[in-house]
Design a protein around this motif. Structure first.
Motif, mmCIF file in Angstrom:
data_model
loop_
_atom_site.group_PDB
_atom_site.id
_atom_site.type_symbol
_atom_site.label_atom_id
_atom_site.label_comp_id
_atom_site.label_asym_id
_atom_site.label_seq_id
_atom_site.Cartn_x
_atom_site.Cartn_y
_atom_site.Cartn_z
ATOM 1 N N TYR A 52 -5.658 19.635 -28.360
ATOM 2 C CA TYR A 52 -6.197 18.806 -28.852
ATOM 3 C C TYR A 52 -6.669 17.315 -28.992
ATOM 4 O O TYR A 52 -7.785 16.898 -28.915
ATOM 5 N N VAL A 53 -5.693 16.700 -27.974
ATOM 6 C CA VAL A 53 -6.473 15.249 -27.451
ATOM 7 C C VAL A 53 -7.451 16.139 -26.502
ATOM 8 O O VAL A 53 -8.915 15.407 -26.644
ATOM 9 N N PHE A 54 -7.262 16.584 -25.982
ATOM 10 C CA PHE A 54 -8.732 16.706 -24.685
ATOM 11 C C PHE A 54 -9.650 17.155 -25.358
ATOM 12 O O PHE A 54 -11.486 16.652 -24.976
ATOM 13 N N CYS A 55 -9.652 18.157 -25.888
ATOM 14 C CA CYS A 55 -10.871 18.028 -27.140
ATOM 15 C C CYS A 55 -11.000 16.635 -28.013
ATOM 16 O O CYS A 55 -12.998 16.934 -28.080
ATOM 17 N N THR A 56 -10.687 16.548 -28.701
ATOM 18 C CA THR A 56 -10.901 15.461 -29.696
ATOM 19 C C THR A 56 -11.912 13.808 -28.465
ATOM 20 O O THR A 56 -12.791 13.629 -28.537
ATOM 21 N N GLN A 57 -11.714 13.860 -27.816
ATOM 22 C CA GLN A 57 -12.088 13.397 -26.012
ATOM 23 C C GLN A 57 -13.077 13.160 -25.601
ATOM 24 O O GLN A 57 -13.394 12.738 -25.376
ATOM 25 N N THR A 58 -13.311 14.909 -25.149
ATOM 26 C CA THR A 58 -14.484 15.862 -25.145
ATOM 27 C C THR A 58 -15.767 15.436 -26.106
ATOM 28 O O THR A 58 -16.967 14.953 -25.547
ATOM 29 N N LEU A 59 -15.408 15.785 -27.416
ATOM 30 C CA LEU A 59 -16.268 15.527 -28.546
ATOM 31 C C LEU A 59 -16.804 14.093 -28.085
ATOM 32 O O LEU A 59 -18.559 13.896 -28.359
ATOM 33 N N ARG A 60 -16.190 13.332 -28.225
ATOM 34 C CA ARG A 60 -16.687 12.472 -28.607
ATOM 35 C C ARG A 60 -16.878 11.498 -27.120
ATOM 36 O O ARG A 60 -18.258 10.588 -27.556
ATOM 37 N N GLN A 61 -16.772 12.159 -25.970
ATOM 38 C CA GLN A 61 -17.669 11.720 -24.453
ATOM 39 C C GLN A 61 -19.218 12.781 -24.583
ATOM 40 O O GLN A 61 -20.359 11.368 -24.444
ATOM 41 N N ILE A 62 -18.992 13.439 -25.144
ATOM 42 C CA ILE A 62 -20.526 13.962 -25.627
ATOM 43 C C ILE A 62 -20.883 13.121 -26.226
ATOM 44 O O ILE A 62 -22.330 12.961 -25.768
ATOM 45 N N THR A 63 -20.681 12.855 -27.241
ATOM 46 C CA THR A 63 -21.533 12.115 -28.459
ATOM 47 C C THR A 63 -21.868 10.403 -27.483
ATOM 48 O O THR A 63 -22.939 10.442 -27.861
ATOM 49 N N LEU A 64 -20.743 10.322 -26.920
ATOM 50 C CA LEU A 64 -21.552 8.814 -25.867
ATOM 51 C C LEU A 64 -22.395 8.715 -25.214
ATOM 52 O O LEU A 64 -23.045 7.603 -25.212
ATOM 53 N N GLN A 65 -22.222 10.016 -24.492
ATOM 54 C CA GLN A 65 -23.256 10.405 -23.506
ATOM 55 C C GLN A 65 -24.783 10.743 -23.606
ATOM 56 O O GLN A 65 -25.711 10.459 -22.972
ATOM 57 N N THR A 66 -24.889 11.218 -25.215
ATOM 58 C CA THR A 66 -25.838 12.338 -25.466
ATOM 59 C C THR A 66 -27.113 11.190 -25.268
ATOM 60 O O THR A 66 -28.404 11.532 -25.327
ATOM 61 N N ASP A 67 -27.407 9.783 -26.048
ATOM 62 C CA ASP A 67 -27.958 8.962 -26.404
ATOM 63 C C ASP A 67 -28.980 8.326 -25.341
ATOM 64 O O ASP A 67 -29.896 8.525 -25.276
ATOM 65 N N LYS A 68 -28.198 8.215 -24.204
ATOM 66 C CA LYS A 68 -28.620 8.254 -22.777
ATOM 67 C C LYS A 68 -29.328 9.623 -22.275
ATOM 68 O O LYS A 68 -29.847 8.831 -22.154
ATOM 69 N N MET A 69 -28.910 9.900 -22.168
ATOM 70 C CA MET A 69 -28.902 11.511 -21.488
ATOM 71 C C MET A 69 -30.863 11.795 -22.850
ATOM 72 O O MET A 69 -31.920 11.844 -21.056
ATOM 73 N N LEU A 70 -30.842 12.014 -23.660
ATOM 74 C CA LEU A 70 -31.970 11.573 -24.789
ATOM 75 C C LEU A 70 -32.819 10.478 -24.342
ATOM 76 O O LEU A 70 -34.627 10.940 -23.917
ATOM 77 N N VAL A 71 -32.194 9.629 -24.118
ATOM 78 C CA VAL A 71 -33.112 8.584 -23.414
ATOM 79 C C VAL A 71 -33.861 8.598 -22.510
ATOM 80 O O VAL A 71 -34.998 8.792 -21.957
ATOM 81 N N GLY A 72 -32.377 8.863 -21.209
ATOM 82 C CA GLY A 72 -33.317 9.157 -19.731
ATOM 83 C C GLY A 72 -34.289 9.889 -19.674
ATOM 84 O O GLY A 72 -34.988 10.061 -18.936
ATOM 85 N N ARG A 73 -34.257 11.419 -20.463
ATOM 86 C CA ARG A 73 -34.876 12.557 -20.427
ATOM 87 C C ARG A 73 -36.055 12.150 -20.515
ATOM 88 O O ARG A 73 -36.957 13.101 -19.943
ATOM 89 N N PHE A 74 -36.151 11.943 -22.372
ATOM 90 C CA PHE A 74 -37.560 12.151 -23.032
ATOM 91 C C PHE A 74 -38.201 10.560 -22.877
ATOM 92 O O PHE A 74 -39.732 10.655 -23.051
ATOM 93 N N LEU A 75 -37.567 9.767 -22.376
ATOM 94 C CA LEU A 75 -38.272 8.116 -22.652
ATOM 95 C C LEU A 75 -38.165 7.624 -20.332
ATOM 96 O O LEU A 75 -39.158 8.653 -20.188
#
Length: 490
Positions: free
Chosen positions: A218-241
């Motif tokens: 559950y620690v792993f799942c929590t950290q995975t969810l957090r990392q996906i959230t932390l990196q989603t904005d950067k991935m969107l900016v890099g892809r669409f801007l």
């Protein structure tokens, strides 16, 4: 019993002192060297590397699977548990290294930048480094050896930054940043492995792994969810801007993290093993938590709000005119950073009390909510994305607090009371430097404005603290006096 409490308190104070002090020195030197790098390189260089770091940011959690947290939370460890975790992490790290290399071309196509292929292949080794270092660091953290961990981070960060600076001076552009990542992580891994003194044996127990996974999953799942959230904005900016915008956005995020890394996360790293030792006393954990967030806010709120007020001058003077468009991103992150600095340590409550499953359930709501804020907001440009994230993060923080507080017999009003005095003093400081800037410094140069406003803000905040004596200020002074008396008695 009383003696045990004082012993734990002294250990925690010592660990916090060494961890925060060394972390600050390490980050401050890296920060200064980073300024020189920013002046030698361009935002596009930082953006290119940030595109790949979106994926390598998962290195620690994917190679660790939450087992480090499980090792820390377990009261009694044996060599079978330690070696099982070590070999599991190493195998996963090797697999992920090859996966990163294999998909490098696809990542280059995603971002539409051919340079990404070589950067991916080079930075794939971060998975391997993190897989080797995760268990040694967990063991040292469990033993509250934060002084040694801090010294290792200090040496690794300084060495990596100096080498990157040398490469940048030689005209190696974005490769300077790639080499910095590799050198820093290699040195950190080698020193953690050496200083942890763990005995590596060729033993592996599937039953032991399953037992540890009951908590770590559950620690792993929590950290995975957090990392996906932390990196989603950067991935969107890099892809669409574009990479330049991502460079500005990522650099602003890194600057905001400076006080959080040196205060909030240092205390969170110390709090988890410390609170684990008193996991059966929720009232005591609650008192410690309120004192901690009060002290954190007293230190981070003026930094964040002050930087919002002086961001245009700070960027122009410190980073140079090439980064002047970073101001709105820095102001956004500093606003979020005020809340993030005190929410960050809440996870220590869940983990220390053995409620990793509950923490996962909370994040199963919070993280998709934040991702939705990014995805919906990006439709209206980067300003829309920042607004969407702000709304989502505030809601997430309220959900996190309302759930965690029930475990330690507190409620949201206890948090508000702990933060209110500091918030008032911080707002008064911000109003004073904003008024000073508008009324008296209109014709001054950016560098003179920056110096005057920093001095005025610091003096105002210190004076108000001494005059009004909020509880966090009293607690910090007590900790300083305790540490000073202990040093003198030794």
């Amino acid at each position: 019993m009383l003696k045990a409490k004082f012993t734990l308190k002294n250990q925690a104070i010592s660990a916090m002192g060494w961890a925060s002090g060394l972390q600050f020195i390490s980050q401050f030197i890296s920060f200064l060297l980073g300024i020189f790098l920013a002046r030698l390189l361009i935002p596009d260089d930082f953006g290119l590397v940030a595109m790949v770091l979106v994926f390598t940011a998962f290195a620690q959690l994917l190679t660790d699977f939450g087992l480090s947290a499980s090792l820390i939370q377990t009261k009694y460890l044996d060599k079978i548990q330690i070696n099982t975790c070590f070999w599991f992490s190493l195998i996963v790290g090797l697999i992920l290294t090859f996966v990163m290399v294999f998909f490098s071309s696809q990542m280059a196509n995603f971002y539409q930048r051919i340079e990404i292929i070589d950067i991916c292949i080079s930075l794939s080794f971060l998975f391997l480094f993190n897989s080797v270092s995760s268990v040694p660091k967990a063991i040292m953290s469990k033993e509250l050896r934060h002084k040694e961990i801090g010294l290792i981070d200090l040496y690794a960060n300084i060495t990596g930054s100096f080498i990157a600076l040398t490469c940048a001076l030689s005209g190696m552009s974005y490769w300077s940043l790639v080499i910095q990542q590799l050198v820093t992580n290699f040195i950190r891994t080698a020193l953690l492995l050496y200083k942890s003194h763990i005995t590596i044996l060729f033993c592996f127990s599937l039953s032991t792994l399953k037992s540890l996974f009951r908590f770590s999953f559950y620690v792993f799942c929590t950290q995975t969810l957090r990392q996906i959230t932390l990196q989603t904005d950067k991935m969107l900016v890099g892809r669409f801007l574009d990479s330049t915008t991502l460079g500005l956005y990522s650099k602003a995020y890194q600057l905001m993290l400076f006080p959080i890394n040196n205060i909030s996360r240092v205390l969170a790293n110390v709090m988890f093993p410390t609170l684990s030792k008193i996991q059966d006393d929720p009232d005591r954990i609650g008192r410690i938590y309120l004192k901690t967030i009060g002290c954190i806010s007293f230190l981070t709120f003026p930094m964040m709000l002050g930087l919002i007020c002086i961001s245009p001058y700070f960027i122009e003077v410190v980073l140079g005119t090439a980064w002047i468009n970073m101001s709105p991103y820095l102001q956004f992150f500093c606003g979020i950073g005020m809340l993030m600095s005190i929410v960050t340590i809440t996870g220590s409550i869940y983990l220390a009390m053995g409620h990793s499953k509950l923490q996962f359930k909370v994040n199963l709501i919070n993280q998709p909510l934040q991702i939705a804020g990014f995805v919906i907001g990006i439709q209206f440009g980067i300003q829309g994305m920042m607004f969407g994230f702000t709304v989502a993060y505030i809601i997430s923080a309220l959900i996190t607090w309302s759930t965690a507080m029930k475990l330690i017999n507190l409620n949201l009003m206890h948090i508000v009371k702990s933060l209110f005095p500091t918030l008032i003093i911080t707002l008064m400081m911000a109003a004073s430097i904003t008024g000073l800037d508008i009324l008296f410094l209109t014709n001054n140069s950016p560098i003179s404005k920056l110096i005057i406003l920093i001095l005025a803000g610091s003096l105002t905040y210190a004076s108000l603290s001494i005059l009004l004596k909020p509880k966090p200020f009293i607690h910090i002074m007590e900790l300083i006096n305790e540490k000073r008396n202990k040093t003198q008695s030794d």
